[in-house]
Design an enzyme around this catalytic site. Structure first.
Site, PDB file in Angstrom:
ATOM      1  N   PRO A  96      42.795  62.628  -5.609  1.00  0.00           N
ATOM      2  CG  PRO A  96      41.824  61.506  -3.802  1.00  0.00           C
ATOM      3  CD  PRO A  96      42.636  62.720  -4.156  1.00  0.00           C
ATOM      4  N   GLY A 100      34.588  62.804  -6.096  1.00  0.00           N
ATOM      5  CA  GLY A 100      33.734  63.926  -5.710  1.00  0.00           C
ATOM      6  C   GLY A 100      34.507  65.129  -5.214  1.00  0.00           C
ATOM      7  N   GLY A 102      36.294  67.099  -7.196  1.00  0.00           N
ATOM      8  CA  GLY A 102      36.433  68.074  -8.289  1.00  0.00           C
ATOM      9  C   GLY A 102      37.683  67.886  -9.114  1.00  0.00           C
ATOM     10  CB  SER A 103      40.131  65.122  -9.591  1.00  0.00           C
ATOM     11  OG  SER A 103      39.525  64.190 -10.417  1.00  0.00           O
ATOM     12  CB  SER A 104      37.088  66.046 -14.116  1.00  0.00           C
ATOM     13  OG  SER A 104      35.872  66.515 -13.645  1.00  0.00           O
ATOM     14  CB  ALA A 106      41.169  70.377  -9.895  1.00  0.00           C
ATOM     15  CG  ASP A 147      32.553  70.251  -9.506  1.00  0.00           C
ATOM     16  OD1 ASP A 147      31.646  70.558  -8.720  1.00  0.00           O
ATOM     17  OD2 ASP A 147      32.879  69.080  -9.732  1.00  0.00           O
TER      18      ASP A 147
HETATM   19  C1  MEV Z   1      29.590  67.268  -8.924  1.00  0.00           C
HETATM   20  O1  MEV Z   1      30.774  67.653  -8.247  1.00  0.00           O
HETATM   21  C2  MEV Z   1      28.449  68.149  -8.500  1.00  0.00           C
HETATM   22  C3  MEV Z   1      27.092  67.787  -9.099  1.00  0.00           C
HETATM   23  O2  MEV Z   1      26.136  68.671  -8.487  1.00  0.00           O
HETATM   24  C4  MEV Z   1      27.057  67.956 -10.607  1.00  0.00           C
HETATM   25  C5  MEV Z   1      27.097  69.415 -11.061  1.00  0.00           C
HETATM   26  O3  MEV Z   1      26.943  70.332 -10.244  1.00  0.00           O
HETATM   27  O4  MEV Z   1      27.281  69.603 -12.283  1.00  0.00           O
HETATM   28  C6  MEV Z   1      26.678  66.364  -8.777  1.00  0.00           C
END
Ligand code: MEV
Length: 312
Positions: A96, A100, A102-104, A106, A147
């Site tokens: 999804p 949060g 990490g889809s972008s 990935a 990510d």
């Molecule tokens: C986002 O998945 C993680 C954050 O720490 C942003 C980043 O590390 O660039 C919020």
């Protein structure tokens, strides 16, 4: 030359250190194997097209909302010296978006892998990170690289910005429950919120930022020594700190509290927050299943659970 190239990538879960990692603090992230992204690239004689959840059509008329993806595709073709080759690119995601997980990053890793595969060229970790950053810099504000690194490497990682990463020993017998609030998060906005808190009240917030280093180290030791209680404590404190920085919200707090009441030794938001997913640590499968059921009862739209050692 292959006619078709395929690239697969998993997501990621941040166990501890999101946001603080942007400011050079250590963070721990794990690959999230429960959902995958598969990109297929087919070399074609006709005009290039793209088919993804946000848009289907010609590549050169793609909307601004997928600017990161199109910029990445052009950057990879340029890097490969194949700017004049036409492609059909199909991105199929079971991960999804804006949660949060990490889809972008990935999506980006799967695109780069598919393009290199189509042209039968091997890719190094460093080139992958460099290319993925093209899209990440458009999607995010000041991405730390966490990510992209975790997804590229596919192993539990202790990450510090601009430093060499360490793989982590996962000796712990706990289960991780991941729950999706169903609320869409926006990394760019959440990173801006965290930064604003730090800028507006530096004397109050800087010690909280520094505390993330101790929490990451406590978590590393806990994972090594199978000390689930200390990892749980670190997760609970990390959630409180993230709340103080304004990146939690009601749905996340509700699920975090419900998980703790249902027997989680620790629970926190994961990723950029302000929506997205939370994680809960359970000592065994029975408690993990109980937590999953309770979280669904409190509105989680989807949950996943797995043993921490499975993430290696
Ligand atoms: C986002 O998945 C993680 C954050 O720490 C942003 C980043 O590390 O660039 C919020």
């Amino acid at each position: 030359m292959n006619q078709i190239g395929i690239g697969i990538a998993t997501g990621k879960i941040i166990l501890i250190g999101e946001h603080a990692v942007v400011y050079g603090k250590p963070a721990i992230a794990l690959p999230f194997y429960a959902a995958k992204i598969e990109t297929t690239v087919t070399i074609t004689q006709s005009e290039s097209t793209i088919d993804c959840v946000f848009y289907t059509g010609k590549l050169n008329t793609a909307p601004e909302s997928i600017e990161g993806i199109t910029a990445l595709i052009h950057a990879v073709l340029k890097y490969l010296n194949k700017e004049n080759v036409n492609i059909d690119i199909n991105i199929n995601s079971m991960l999804p978006a804006s949660r949060g997980l990490g889809s972008s990053a990935a999506v980006s890793v799967s695109i780069v892998r598919a393009l290199f595969d189509a042209f039968e060229i091997k890719i190094t970790e460093d080139i992958m990170k460099e290319l993925v950053l093209v899209a990440e810099s458009i999607h995010h504000l000041n991405p730390s690289g966490l990510d992209a690194n975790t997804i590229t490497r596919g192993v539990p990682t202790l990450f510090e910005r601009d430093k060499l990463m360490d793989s982590i020993a996962m000796n712990m017998d706990g289960y991780l429950v991941v729950a999706d609030t169903g609320v869409l998060g926006n990394t760019k906005e959440a990173v801006a919120t965290f930064g604003t808190q730090l800028e507006c009240e530096p004397e109050k917030m800087k010690p909280y930022l520094d505390e993330f280093t101790q929490l990451a180290m406590k978590t590393v030791r806990g994972l090594e020594l199978n000390d689930i209680a200390s990892v749980g404590e670190a997760m609970n404190r990390a959630h409180e700190l993230l709340r103080l920085f304004g990146v939690s919200e009601t749905t996340l707090d509700t699920l975090v509290n419900a998980a703790r009441r249902a027997g989680a030794v620790g629970a926190k938001l994961t990723g950029s927050g302000q929506g997205g997913c939370m994680i809960a640590l359970a000592p065994n499968l029975t408690v993990a299943s109980e937590i999953s059921a309770v979280l669904k009862g409190h509105g989680a739209v989807q949950t996943w659970q797995y043993h921490l050692k499975e993430m290696v």
